[in-house]
Design an enzyme around this catalytic site. Structure first.
Site, short mmCIF file in Angstrom:
data_model
loop_
_atom_site.label_atom_id
_atom_site.label_comp_id
_atom_site.label_asym_id
_atom_site.label_seq_id
_atom_site.Cartn_x
_atom_site.Cartn_y
_atom_site.Cartn_z
N ALA A 252 0.94 -1.18 -0.13
CA ALA A 252 0.01 -0.04 0.00
C ALA A 252 0.89 1.28 0.01
O ALA A 252 0.30 2.33 0.28
CB ALA A 252 -1.15 0.05 1.29
N ALA A 253 2.14 1.10 -0.07
CA ALA A 253 2.91 2.49 -0.23
C ALA A 253 2.41 3.23 -1.48
O ALA A 253 2.34 4.44 -1.42
CB ALA A 253 4.54 1.94 -0.48
N GLY A 254 2.41 2.54 -2.46
CA GLY A 254 1.92 3.18 -3.76
C GLY A 254 0.48 3.90 -3.62
O GLY A 254 0.32 5.10 -4.28
N ASP A 255 -0.20 3.25 -3.05
CA ASP A 255 -1.67 3.84 -2.66
C ASP A 255 -1.57 5.08 -1.61
O ASP A 255 -2.39 5.74 -1.78
CB ASP A 255 -2.54 2.51 -1.86
CG ASP A 255 -2.67 1.51 -2.75
OD1 ASP A 255 -2.41 1.68 -4.01
OD2 ASP A 255 -2.68 0.26 -2.36
O1 RIB Z 1 -1.70 -2.02 -3.23
C1 RIB Z 1 -1.62 -2.99 -2.31
C2 RIB Z 1 -2.95 -3.63 -2.32
O2 RIB Z 1 -2.89 -4.51 -3.55
C3 RIB Z 1 -3.42 -4.52 -1.22
O3 RIB Z 1 -4.01 -3.88 -0.27
C4 RIB Z 1 -4.04 -5.77 -1.88
O4 RIB Z 1 -5.55 -5.81 -1.79
C5 RIB Z 1 -4.10 -5.56 -3.34
O5 RIB Z 1 -5.04 -4.85 -3.93
#
Ligand code: RIB
Length: 302
Positions: A252-255
């Site tokens: 989730a770093a990119g998120d």
């Molecule tokens: O970007 C990370 C995410 O990728 C995770 O939370 C997982 O669910 C996938 O969708």
């Protein structure tokens, strides 16, 4: 407050952190298991909400306990969940994640209800899209759904951010990139989108040029611990320095980056300032385990 609409996936992440990620056929014993909410769309919605945005999340979860738990979590983060559909025919998406001792991960997703998120679901959120400051999508939902979001945002004059993750296995429709204001691939995704093997700043800039030529206004190629490069259609070329941290889990770093960037851009910050804010958010997220549990608040980002 900046209004952000995120359209995308919601998953439950089942994560094992261990010394190494097993090779095919190998068994690695001794890991630690945790389950937490994830999904690239949901992570970006939560990242944006914690970074100070007024967020509406458009998604599909199953009519099951994992979906209900996920929605309760979004509500705790103050996200408008009124456009989330509980799908009677498909289960909530699940991601199996392995994280090694250096924080790198490997992810397999059973998309479930995410692949039923339809252009009609997006249209049902057209009021929110038209009233947004920024709209954000990723690629864990069907491409026609992403295209409809991009079209509605463009028709309303709302900037559209595409985080092209996971890396697409086929070229994206040309029309989608033409409707995209900001595209933010990592190295793998930039390579998949452009055919340029992205390994360093020079090749990242080469990929960014191709994305500009395809019609996006701003291309940001992230390079993990090496920072990012940014190229815009008005001729700016910039490098974004990384933040050095002790990484425990890069999930989730990119998120975190995309959600924080969306808020900063919607607040009127320049792309450079927004990228700096986003880099801080992503750096914090990698110091903590899990997807949504790792996402920082505005106060933490500073
Ligand atoms: O970007 C990370 C995410 O990728 C995770 O939370 C997982 O669910 C996938 O969708």
């Amino acid at each position: 407050m900046a209004k952000i609409v995120v359209i995308g996936s919601a998953n439950t992440d089942m994560t094992i952190r261990a010394e190494k990620i097993p090779a095919p056929g190998e068994t690695v014993v001794g890991g630690v298991f945790a389950s937490a909410p994830g999904g690239k769309g949901a992570n970006q919605a939560v990242a944006a909400a914690r970074a100070g945005g007024d967020v509406t999340f458009v998604a599909r979860v199953g009519a099951d306990s994992l979906g209900e738990e996920a929605i309760k979590g979004y509500e705790r983060d103050g996200i408008d969940v009124g456009k989330i559909v509980r799908d009677p025919a498909n289960a909530t998406g699940v991601a199996l994640i392995m994280v090694d001792a250096s924080g790198q991960n490997s992810i397999s997703v059973a998309s479930g209800a995410n692949f039923a998120l339809s252009p009609e679901d997006v249209e049902a959120a057209s009021d929110a899209i038209q009233g947004a400051d920024v709209v954000v999508c990723q690629l864990e939902t069907p491409i026609p759904t992403v295209e409809r979001a991009a079209r509605l945002a463009a028709d309303a004059g709302v900037p559209f951010i595409l985080d092209p993750a996971p890396a697409p296995s086929a070229p994206l429709p040309e029309s989608l990139l033409k409707l995209t204001t900001v595209v933010k691939p990592n190295e793998l995704e930039a390579s998949a989108l452009t055919g340029v093997a992205v390994t360093d700043e020079a090749s990242a800039f080469a990929a960014a040029e191709k994305l500009l030529a395809a019609g996006v206004k701003l291309a940001i190629v992230t390079l993990g611990a090496a920072g990012a490069v940014m190229a815009s259609s008005d001729g700016k070329r910039l490098t974004c320095p990384p933040r050095r941290v002790n990484a425990v889990d890069s999930t989730a770093a990119g998120d975190a980056w995309t959600g924080a960037f969306a808020v900063a851009l919607a607040e009127g910050k320049t792309p450079e300032e927004a990228a700096d804010f986003a880099t801080k958010a992503a750096a914090i997220s990698v110091t903590r385990p899990g997807a949504q549990p790792s996402l920082p608040t505005r106060a933490e980002i500073g």
